[in-house]
Design a protein around this motif. Structure first.
Motif, mmCIF file in Angstrom:
data_model
loop_
_atom_site.group_PDB
_atom_site.id
_atom_site.type_symbol
_atom_site.label_atom_id
_atom_site.label_comp_id
_atom_site.label_asym_id
_atom_site.label_seq_id
_atom_site.Cartn_x
_atom_site.Cartn_y
_atom_site.Cartn_z
ATOM 1 N N HIS A 151 0.854 -1.198 0.000
ATOM 2 C CA HIS A 151 0.000 0.000 0.000
ATOM 3 C C HIS A 151 0.887 1.243 0.000
ATOM 4 O O HIS A 151 1.928 1.276 0.659
ATOM 5 N N ILE A 152 0.441 2.279 -0.735
ATOM 6 C CA ILE A 152 1.099 3.583 -0.700
ATOM 7 C C ILE A 152 0.114 4.598 -0.147
ATOM 8 O O ILE A 152 -0.997 4.740 -0.665
ATOM 9 N N ASP A 153 0.490 5.273 0.911
ATOM 10 C CA ASP A 153 -0.373 6.246 1.573
ATOM 11 C C ASP A 153 0.253 7.634 1.460
ATOM 12 O O ASP A 153 1.397 7.843 1.878
ATOM 13 N N ASP A 154 -0.496 8.582 0.908
ATOM 14 C CA ASP A 154 0.044 9.923 0.656
ATOM 15 C C ASP A 154 0.447 10.636 1.942
ATOM 16 O O ASP A 154 1.482 11.314 1.986
ATOM 17 N N GLN A 155 -0.360 10.505 2.996
ATOM 18 C CA GLN A 155 -0.051 11.197 4.243
ATOM 19 C C GLN A 155 1.243 10.677 4.856
ATOM 20 O O GLN A 155 2.098 11.452 5.314
ATOM 21 N N VAL A 156 1.389 9.360 4.854
ATOM 22 C CA VAL A 156 2.610 8.751 5.388
ATOM 23 C C VAL A 156 3.818 9.180 4.569
ATOM 24 O O VAL A 156 4.870 9.558 5.108
ATOM 25 N N THR A 157 3.665 9.123 3.242
ATOM 26 C CA THR A 157 4.763 9.500 2.357
ATOM 27 C C THR A 157 5.171 10.952 2.565
ATOM 28 O O THR A 157 6.365 11.272 2.676
ATOM 29 N N ASN A 158 4.190 11.855 2.651
ATOM 30 C CA ASN A 158 4.483 13.275 2.858
ATOM 31 C C ASN A 158 5.186 13.504 4.189
ATOM 32 O O ASN A 158 6.119 14.320 4.287
ATOM 33 N N THR A 159 4.733 12.803 5.226
ATOM 34 C CA THR A 159 5.370 12.930 6.541
ATOM 35 C C THR A 159 6.848 12.558 6.465
ATOM 36 O O THR A 159 7.706 13.251 7.017
ATOM 37 N N ALA A 160 7.137 11.458 5.772
ATOM 38 C CA ALA A 160 8.517 10.975 5.691
ATOM 39 C C ALA A 160 9.390 11.882 4.833
ATOM 40 O O ALA A 160 10.534 12.192 5.209
ATOM 41 N N VAL A 161 8.876 12.324 3.697
ATOM 42 C CA VAL A 161 9.666 13.188 2.819
ATOM 43 C C VAL A 161 9.947 14.521 3.504
ATOM 44 O O VAL A 161 11.081 15.032 3.463
ATOM 45 N N ASN A 162 8.938 15.095 4.152
ATOM 46 C CA ASN A 162 9.150 16.355 4.874
ATOM 47 C C ASN A 162 10.126 16.174 6.031
ATOM 48 O O ASN A 162 10.966 17.046 6.298
ATOM 49 N N GLY A 163 10.036 15.029 6.714
ATOM 50 C CA GLY A 163 10.974 14.760 7.801
ATOM 51 C C GLY A 163 12.398 14.633 7.301
ATOM 52 O O GLY A 163 13.340 15.144 7.920
ATOM 53 N N ALA A 164 12.565 13.959 6.159
ATOM 54 C CA ALA A 164 13.900 13.823 5.575
ATOM 55 C C ALA A 164 14.475 15.185 5.206
ATOM 56 O O ALA A 164 15.669 15.461 5.423
ATOM 57 N N LYS A 165 13.642 16.059 4.654
ATOM 58 C CA LYS A 165 14.103 17.406 4.308
ATOM 59 C C LYS A 165 14.537 18.170 5.557
ATOM 60 O O LYS A 165 15.561 18.885 5.533
#
Length: 323
Positions: free
Chosen positions: A209-223
């Motif tokens: 599964h790909i979840d947009d909220q989870v993905t956004n949280t992780a990408v923003n955290g990495a930044k």
């Protein structure tokens, strides 16, 4: 974070100088059809000195959300640092990813065979190669995972207790939760700990599964972390977390008292009070309806989204003690 000044780093036997970028192949074995399997290792180096950061995902082949996170980091150019080096390996267990299996073809969980052996099982050889040919020059790692077996994890960072450096990096990452958990024997995280390489393990979403909220949280955290390390390009904006992470000292699984069709009625990340109705289990015939009530007060950090459960199955992961 302190780091060693490196004009040259060595990855998979290749020397990469400051200012260079390249794509290497993490190859271990062919498929049973004799077809080669190439796992790209994407390396971007700035001319300016800085830390060497490694992004990894796909240790479990069914955890596609982690792969999507690193895909976005690469596609958006976040992996092109203004200082230091960023190494991306979007899929470590490519054999499992091809078939969407958690384990390797040899039946082994890669995250339970580290640091691996040179002449061991397929999974063990991959672990050995990662440890000995990729991470020796790495200063910091972010490893992305999801929940398994239909269980949806709230976005969270997992670290061991009593490590102020990791506490600081977890704060900067800004996920809703930080779960203190012991380093599991023969895991990638435990091996990195023994090698004194700081690692943040991100959990979010579920397998297949790909979840947009989870993905956004992780990408923003990495930044945020890259910005904290002085590595993020100035063309990227940094968003502040909505709130400081909730630090979890302890938690417990609430399990099913009956078998049947299961439907949760509480959202992930929610705070519940003991006795609240958080789901129900029914039979297929409309004769039975059991209301699942929270066994204790706390935050819901994992929900089982499988429609069918059996007695004893984990339904909810609920915090029991906060920092």
């Amino acid at each position: 974070m302190t780091f060693r000044q490196k004009n040259k780093i060595t990855v998979l036997g290749h020397d990469i100088k400051a200012g260079e970028n390249c794509e290497l192949s993490f190859g271990v074995a062919n498929l049973h059809t004799s077809s080669s399997v190439d796992v790209p290792v994407i390396i971007e180096r700035s001319k300016k000195p800085g830390p060497v950061v490694l992004f990894t995902a796909g240790i479990h082949g069914d955890e596609v959300n982690g792969v999507e996170i690193i895909r976005q980091i690469i596609a958006k150019g976040i992996n092109k640092p203004k200082a230091g080096t960023i190494i991306c390996i979007p899929i470590i267990n490519v054999f499992g990813f091809i078939n969407l299996n958690r384990e390797f073809p040899d039946g082994r969980d890669l995250n339970r065979v580290f640091p691996g052996t040179k002449n061991g099982s397929l999974a063990s050889r991959v672990a050995y190669k990662l440890v000995n040919e990729v991470i020796p020059d790495v200063d910091f790692i972010m490893d992305f995972h999801t929940g398994g077996a239909g269980r949806f994890n709230a976005p969270q960072i997992r670290i061991a207790k009593n490590n102020p450096k990791l506490d600081k990096l977890a704060d900067v990452f800004g996920s809703p939760f930080v779960l203190y958990s012991k380093n599991i024997k023969k895991s990638f995280r435990n091996t990195c700990h023994k090698l004194d390489i700081p690692i943040l393990l991100f959990e979010g979403g579920k397998s297949f599964h790909i979840d947009d909220q989870v993905t956004n949280t992780a990408v923003n955290g990495a930044k945020r972390v890259l910005n904290h390390l002085g590595m993020l390009s100035t063309r990227f904006k940094i968003s502040k977390p909505k709130k400081m992470p909730v630090y979890i000292l302890d938690s417990r699984w609430q399990r099913a008292s009956f078998s049947g069709m299961f439907k949760p009625s509480i959202a992930i990340n929610s705070k519940v009070t003991k006795g609240d109705v958080i789901g129900n289990i029914t039979d297929p015939y409309g004769k039975f309806n059991h209301f699942v009530k929270a066994s204790n007060s706390g935050y819901i950090i994992n929900v089982n989204e499988s429609p069918i459960v059996y007695q004893g199955d984990a339904l909810f992961h609920i915090t029991t003690k906060l920092k």
